[in-house]
Scaffold this motif. Structure first.
Motif, PDB file in Angstrom:
ATOM      1  N   ARG A  15       0.829  -1.205   0.000  1.00  0.00           N
ATOM      2  CA  ARG A  15       0.000   0.000   0.000  1.00  0.00           C
ATOM      3  C   ARG A  15       0.868   1.261   0.000  1.00  0.00           C
ATOM      4  NH1 ARG A  15      -4.584   1.945   4.439  1.00  0.00           N
ATOM      5  NH2 ARG A  15      -4.904   4.005   3.504  1.00  0.00           N
ATOM      6  N   LYS A  16       1.904   1.286   0.820  1.00  0.00           N
ATOM      7  CA  LYS A  16       2.763   2.469   0.887  1.00  0.00           C
ATOM      8  C   LYS A  16       3.399   2.767  -0.466  1.00  0.00           C
ATOM      9  CE  LYS A  16       3.920   2.064   5.807  1.00  0.00           C
ATOM     10  NZ  LYS A  16       4.994   1.800   6.797  1.00  0.00           N
ATOM     11  N   ASN A  17       3.828   1.738  -1.172  1.00  0.00           N
ATOM     12  CA  ASN A  17       4.485   1.949  -2.458  1.00  0.00           C
ATOM     13  C   ASN A  17       3.497   2.318  -3.557  1.00  0.00           C
ATOM     14  OD1 ASN A  17       7.485   1.392  -2.169  1.00  0.00           O
ATOM     15  ND2 ASN A  17       6.633  -0.396  -1.132  1.00  0.00           N
ATOM     16  N   ILE A  18       2.288   1.766  -3.512  1.00  0.00           N
ATOM     17  CA  ILE A  18       1.265   2.190  -4.460  1.00  0.00           C
ATOM     18  C   ILE A  18       0.958   3.672  -4.266  1.00  0.00           C
ATOM     19  CG2 ILE A  18      -1.158   1.934  -5.141  1.00  0.00           C
ATOM     20  CD1 ILE A  18      -0.917  -1.030  -4.366  1.00  0.00           C
ATOM     21  N   GLU A  19       0.794   4.076  -3.023  1.00  0.00           N
ATOM     22  CA  GLU A  19       0.498   5.483  -2.747  1.00  0.00           C
ATOM     23  C   GLU A  19       1.648   6.384  -3.176  1.00  0.00           C
ATOM     24  OE1 GLU A  19      -0.544   5.635   1.367  1.00  0.00           O
ATOM     25  OE2 GLU A  19      -2.555   4.815   1.027  1.00  0.00           O
ATOM     26  N   ALA A  20       2.888   5.908  -3.015  1.00  0.00           N
ATOM     27  CA  ALA A  20       4.037   6.691  -3.474  1.00  0.00           C
ATOM     28  C   ALA A  20       4.014   6.846  -4.993  1.00  0.00           C
ATOM     29  CB  ALA A  20       5.336   6.029  -3.024  1.00  0.00           C
ATOM     30  N   LEU A  21       3.599   5.811  -5.697  1.00  0.00           N
ATOM     31  CA  LEU A  21       3.462   5.890  -7.153  1.00  0.00           C
ATOM     32  C   LEU A  21       2.376   6.879  -7.537  1.00  0.00           C
ATOM     33  CD1 LEU A  21       3.918   4.771 -10.082  1.00  0.00           C
ATOM     34  CD2 LEU A  21       2.165   3.052  -9.527  1.00  0.00           C
ATOM     35  N   TRP A  22       1.215   6.765  -6.910  1.00  0.00           N
ATOM     36  CA  TRP A  22       0.085   7.622  -7.269  1.00  0.00           C
ATOM     37  C   TRP A  22       0.351   9.092  -6.978  1.00  0.00           C
ATOM     38  CZ3 TRP A  22      -4.613   4.535  -4.867  1.00  0.00           C
ATOM     39  CH2 TRP A  22      -4.797   3.355  -5.588  1.00  0.00           C
ATOM     40  N   THR A  23       1.113   9.362  -5.939  1.00  0.00           N
ATOM     41  CA  THR A  23       1.353  10.754  -5.561  1.00  0.00           C
ATOM     42  C   THR A  23       2.636  11.316  -6.158  1.00  0.00           C
ATOM     43  OG1 THR A  23       2.384   9.970  -3.497  1.00  0.00           O
ATOM     44  CG2 THR A  23       0.055  10.567  -3.402  1.00  0.00           C
ATOM     45  N   GLY A  24       3.272  10.569  -7.051  1.00  0.00           N
ATOM     46  CA  GLY A  24       4.435  11.074  -7.768  1.00  0.00           C
ATOM     47  C   GLY A  24       5.738  10.990  -7.021  1.00  0.00           C
ATOM     48  N   ARG A  25       5.774  10.326  -5.875  1.00  0.00           N
ATOM     49  CA  ARG A  25       7.013  10.213  -5.111  1.00  0.00           C
ATOM     50  C   ARG A  25       7.892   9.074  -5.605  1.00  0.00           C
ATOM     51  NH1 ARG A  25       5.595   8.613  -0.226  1.00  0.00           N
ATOM     52  NH2 ARG A  25       3.348   8.544  -0.570  1.00  0.00           N
ATOM     53  N   GLN A  26       7.318   8.171  -6.413  1.00  0.00           N
ATOM     54  CA  GLN A  26       8.094   7.093  -7.025  1.00  0.00           C
ATOM     55  C   GLN A  26       7.631   6.917  -8.463  1.00  0.00           C
ATOM     56  OE1 GLN A  26       7.837   3.411  -4.848  1.00  0.00           O
ATOM     57  NE2 GLN A  26       9.023   4.158  -3.097  1.00  0.00           N
ATOM     58  N   SER A  27       8.560   6.518  -9.325  1.00  0.00           N
ATOM     59  CA  SER A  27       8.206   6.116 -10.685  1.00  0.00           C
ATOM     60  C   SER A  27       7.684   4.684 -10.666  1.00  0.00           C
ATOM     61  CB  SER A  27       9.434   6.203 -11.591  1.00  0.00           C
ATOM     62  OG  SER A  27      10.388   5.215 -11.199  1.00  0.00           O
ATOM     63  N   VAL A  28       7.179   4.228 -11.795  1.00  0.00           N
ATOM     64  CA  VAL A  28       6.718   2.836 -11.878  1.00  0.00           C
ATOM     65  C   VAL A  28       7.851   1.887 -11.537  1.00  0.00           C
ATOM     66  CG1 VAL A  28       5.949   1.034 -13.476  1.00  0.00           C
ATOM     67  CG2 VAL A  28       4.854   3.285 -13.518  1.00  0.00           C
ATOM     68  N   GLU A  29       9.016   2.089 -12.115  1.00  0.00           N
ATOM     69  CA  GLU A  29      10.151   1.194 -11.862  1.00  0.00           C
ATOM     70  C   GLU A  29      10.581   1.252 -10.399  1.00  0.00           C
ATOM     71  OE1 GLU A  29      11.455  -1.096 -13.703  1.00  0.00           O
ATOM     72  OE2 GLU A  29      10.100  -0.644 -15.376  1.00  0.00           O
ATOM     73  N   GLU A  30      10.612   2.448  -9.836  1.00  0.00           N
ATOM     74  CA  GLU A  30      11.007   2.578  -8.426  1.00  0.00           C
ATOM     75  C   GLU A  30      10.005   1.883  -7.515  1.00  0.00           C
ATOM     76  OE1 GLU A  30      13.342   6.888  -8.503  1.00  0.00           O
ATOM     77  OE2 GLU A  30      11.154   6.808  -8.286  1.00  0.00           O
TER      78      GLU A  30
END
Length: 433
Positions: free
Chosen positions: A401-416
């Motif tokens: 969940r934390k990583n999905i939210e980071a993706l959605w909010t622009g804090r991580q790229s798909v690869e990251e």
């Protein structure tokens, strides 16, 4: 109804008190004449319709059985896992437990759950769908009778699709993305008026649940079959993250929106969620509920095999139970004996707007249902994939969940996001064995 497990934030705080439910029973007895055995049943059915629904069969059992009685105890869902573990450590574990199946691997590893005896295990394998049996099993061993089962499907608003010129609900991801972009609307200040597809950081159900439903539909899996690593960093996982990333960056999705409120008020065109929501929407939306439709989770391409996510609960027997034979017999009576064509547990779940994994019961109880929106969830029992329940499953889900939210909010790229999830989840599940 228990609602989707993921709606409950898994805050493991110590409960302040146990709430009594069901028929009041005498203190735990010995089974001698005049002193019946009293089995305690711990669940999260602490209030409202669920508390009343469980009261009925428990009272029926107690009125018709002299030697064995059942006393129910309940805590709020957010307290349930902690209550089970703390009471077990103190030597005060309940005889019968009603855990969220995601926790089963952890409970088995901790020595809390007793394997189902061979006769009961065979009844469970024969009477329930594969997703329900998988949810109630760990390492191929059955540990209890599946109770509430939730499958995931796509909710959509007919009016919003029609106003955007979309002919009908999407069947493929391309159609879903197109419909989401066409239905999304913002005001001149950039505020979301209508979210095309409901991505939301509000809770697990709209973060992890629908992501895993899409992953399963793409033929992927979150955790490997042996439970020791994640399989999210794969072609299907990358495709799901790419889709969600495009929806957010195009403005078709707004993760800051609470979809439970927004969909009911006509501000979300489509969202993937579990079947418990149907009854909730009917009560919230009134006459506007006529705009709501439900179809299976769209597939990446036409012609693929259907798949979605299933979550569930089960009733099992504690390893510390002093009268396990009697405990299993109560569970057999509750979950397999038919009354007017369906088991007591199936009737209980349908009465509060939920399902069980018994397809025959669901056909009997929902066959005359006037709401066609229930049928996709019932049909999905045949092809849904159970939520992984390896020993580290709860923490793995929280990390995802934390990583999905980071993706959605622009804090991580798909690869990251894929790489970080793989590293964190692999570390968690591998050390949990």
């Amino acid at each position: 109804m228990s609602r989707a497990p993921s709606r409950r934030h898994f805050a493991l705080v110590l409960p302040s008190a146990l709430l009594a439910a069901g028929c009041a029973a005498p203190s735990r007895g010995t089974g001698r004449p005049g002193d019946p055995i009293v089995l305690t049943l711990l669940s999260h059915y602490a209030s409202g319709a669920l508390k009343e629904a469980l009261r009925g069969p428990v009272d029926e059992w107690n009125a018709t059985h002299d030697r064995v009685k059942v006393a129910t105890e309940a805590v709020e869902f957010t307290d349930l896992l902690t209550t089970v573990m703390v009471r077990q450590a103190a030597g005060q574990g309940a005889d019968l437990l009603h855990p969220y199946c995601l926790w089963n691997g952890q409970l088995v590893r901790a020595g809390v759950l007793r394997p189902a005896p061979p006769g009961h295990a065979e009844e469970i394998r024969r009477g329930y769908g594969s997703a329900a049996v998988g949810s109630a099993s760990v390492g191929g061993t059955v540990y209890g009778y599946p109770t509430e089962m939730q499958t995931y499907a796509l909710y959509y608003n007919r009016r919003l699709l029609r106003e955007a010129g979309v002919a009908g609900p999407p069947r493929t991801w391309r159609e879903l993305e197109d419909a989401a972009c066409r239905t999304a609307r913002r005001d001149r200040y950039g505020n979301t008026l209508v979210q095309g597809f409901g991505l939301s950081t509000f809770d697990d159900s709209t973060t992890v649940g629908q992501t895993l439903a899409l992953l399963n539909a793409a033929g992927g899996r979150f955790v490997s079959a042996d439970g020791r690593r994640t399989e999210l960093d794969s072609a299907p996982g990358r495709a799901v993250f790419d889709l969600e990333h495009r929806l957010v960056t195009s403005g078709a999705s707004d993760p800051g929106v609470n979809v439970y409120q927004a969909f009911a008020s006509g501000q979300v065109a489509m969202v993937i969620s579990a079947g418990w929501w149907t009854a909730n929407l009917k009560s919230l939306m009134g006459t506007a509920y006529r705009d709501v439709g439900v179809v299976p989770v769209p597939l990446p391409e036409t012609g693929g095999s259907r798949a979605t996510l299933a979550t569930g609960f089960m009733l099992g027997v504690n390893t510390a139970a002093r009268h396990p034979r009697e405990a299993w017999e109560f569970l057999r009576w509750l979950n397999t004996e038919k009354v007017r064509g369906a088991t007591r547990m199936s009737a209980l779940q349908v009465s509060v707007g939920s399902l069980t994994g018994r397809a025959d019961d669901m056909r009997t109880l929902l066959g005359a249902a006037t709401d066609p929106n229930l049928r996709p969830f019932r049909d999905a029992l045949a092809y849904a994939v159970p939520e992984p329940n390896v020993p580290g499953a709860q923490q793995a889900k929280s990390l995802l969940r934390k990583n999905i939210e980071a993706l959605w909010t622009g804090r991580q790229s798909v690869e990251e996001a894929l790489r970080t999830t793989r590293r964190q989840v692999d570390q968690e599940v591998s050390r949990s064995w």
